[in-house]
Design a protein around this motif. Structure first.
Motif, PDB file in Angstrom:
ATOM      1  N   LYS A 159       0.746  -1.228   0.202  1.00 29.78           N
ATOM      2  CA  LYS A 159      -0.186   0.159  -0.028  1.00 29.78           C
ATOM      3  C   LYS A 159       0.758   1.073  -0.033  1.00 29.78           C
ATOM      4  O   LYS A 159       0.664   2.365   0.762  1.00 29.78           O
ATOM      5  CB  LYS A 159      -0.842  -0.043   1.205  1.00 29.78           C
ATOM      6  CG  LYS A 159      -1.778  -1.125   1.307  1.00 29.78           C
ATOM      7  CD  LYS A 159      -2.887  -1.014   2.129  1.00 29.78           C
ATOM      8  CE  LYS A 159      -3.692  -2.399   2.527  1.00 29.78           C
ATOM      9  NZ  LYS A 159      -4.464  -2.926   1.312  1.00 29.78           N
ATOM     10  N   SER A 160       1.873   1.180  -0.676  1.00 31.21           N
ATOM     11  CA  SER A 160       2.972   2.349  -0.760  1.00 31.21           C
ATOM     12  C   SER A 160       3.365   2.482  -2.189  1.00 31.21           C
ATOM     13  O   SER A 160       3.545   1.393  -2.932  1.00 31.21           O
ATOM     14  CB  SER A 160       4.075   2.009   0.089  1.00 31.21           C
ATOM     15  OG  SER A 160       5.031   3.047  -0.132  1.00 31.21           O
ATOM     16  N   TYR A 212      -2.720   5.301  -3.628  1.00 24.45           N
ATOM     17  CA  TYR A 212      -1.786   5.020  -2.446  1.00 24.45           C
ATOM     18  C   TYR A 212      -0.771   6.166  -2.358  1.00 24.45           C
ATOM     19  O   TYR A 212       0.201   6.177  -1.658  1.00 24.45           O
ATOM     20  CB  TYR A 212      -1.129   3.744  -2.734  1.00 24.45           C
ATOM     21  CG  TYR A 212      -1.825   2.491  -2.675  1.00 24.45           C
ATOM     22  CD1 TYR A 212      -2.589   2.244  -1.477  1.00 24.45           C
ATOM     23  CD2 TYR A 212      -1.827   1.677  -3.787  1.00 24.45           C
ATOM     24  CE1 TYR A 212      -3.456   1.145  -1.406  1.00 24.45           C
ATOM     25  CE2 TYR A 212      -2.725   0.332  -3.765  1.00 24.45           C
ATOM     26  CZ  TYR A 212      -3.451   0.369  -2.598  1.00 24.45           C
ATOM     27  OH  TYR A 212      -4.234  -0.752  -2.541  1.00 24.45           O
ATOM     28  N   ASN A 215       0.898   7.366   0.695  1.00 23.35           N
ATOM     29  CA  ASN A 215       1.809   6.349   1.686  1.00 23.35           C
ATOM     30  C   ASN A 215       3.180   6.258   1.002  1.00 23.35           C
ATOM     31  O   ASN A 215       3.766   4.991   1.218  1.00 23.35           O
ATOM     32  CB  ASN A 215       1.021   5.144   1.689  1.00 23.35           C
ATOM     33  CG  ASN A 215      -0.343   4.968   2.153  1.00 23.35           C
ATOM     34  OD1 ASN A 215      -0.629   5.799   3.049  1.00 23.35           O
ATOM     35  ND2 ASN A 215      -1.128   4.352   1.590  1.00 23.35           N
TER      36      ASN A 215
END
Length: 241
Positions: A159-160, A212, A215
């Motif tokens: 999630k980055s 994302y 993040n």
């Protein structure tokens, strides 16, 4: 017809511009390699495979194979020159074992290209030559565009977007879209199909970035930069973007 021809040329020129940005992306990585005099954990395989794609696409765009596709030869000829430089630098600074592996792969790549060129020249003519070379170029174009898949999976998992640069994703999308439309206008499936795949993958990357983007710093840190044709190892796997 005049409008279609003008649009065909326009999208080809735009494809050359965006394609150049893609082929120049590894410059940052190789500045690091030269500065440290080491290839560290970078893999040379993506550069050699991209070289093959560029050589085959350059050959396909030549008038003796595919009329009215000179712009395809121009950008891919430029890309082939840049990739050859990257491979040469990699071979200079790579460890002995890696150097032997990449040298062997390079010999195979040059053999494949030579075989395609010779068969198309000596055994095929006109339409058959275009189909044979077109299939070869399309297959390796799809492989090149598919290289960021592992990084996309990492983005979803972590999630980055730390390892997926925005501008690279943008130019993958723009380049793929430009050549996709160019292929459609020129009624050339060997250009339209692989670049349609590239456009779609670029769009998915941009969508992931939008999801994302907040993040960037939350994923696992890594020392290696990531760009099209870069196979640095992340989490024990080869990742490209």
């Amino acid at each position: 017809m005049a409008i279609v021809k003008a649009l065909h040329t326009t999208f080809g020129v735009f494809g050359n511009i965006t394609g150049l940005f893609l082929f120049l992306a590894p410059v940052i990585t190789f500045k690091r390699v030269i500065k440290k005099r080491s290839t560290e954990e970078f893999s040379g395989i993506p550069y050699v495979m991209t070289l093959l794609n560029c050589l085959l696409s350059t050959w396909y765009g030549l008038p003796l194979v595919s009329p009215n596709n000179t712009l395809v030869s121009i950008i891919n000829g430029t890309g082939a020159g840049l990739e050859a430089i990257y491979v040469l630098i990699f071979l200079i600074f790579a460890p002995k074992r890696e150097k032997a592996k990449i040298s062997g792969l390079l010999a195979l790549v040059l053999s494949i290209f030579s075989a395609v060129a010779l068969v198309s020249l000596l055994a095929l003519h006109a339409h058959a030559r275009k189909i044979f070379c077109g299939f070869a170029a399309a297959i390796f174009s799809i492989i090149m565009y598919g290289s960021p898949l592992s990084i996309m999976m990492m983005v979803i998992r972590t999630k980055s977007v730390e390892f997926m640069p925005f501008f690279l994703s943008l130019f993958v999308f723009l380049c793929g879209t430009s050549w996709f439309v160019y292929g459609l206008l020129g009624k050339d499936p060997f250009i339209a199909v692989p670049n349609g795949v590239g456009s779609m993958l670029g769009m998915v990357q941009l969508m992931l970035y939008a999801i994302y983007r907040g993040n960037k710093g939350e994923g696992k840190k890594a020392n290696n930069s990531v760009e099209m044709g870069n196979g640095n190892k992340v989490n024990g796997q080869d990742g490209t973007a």
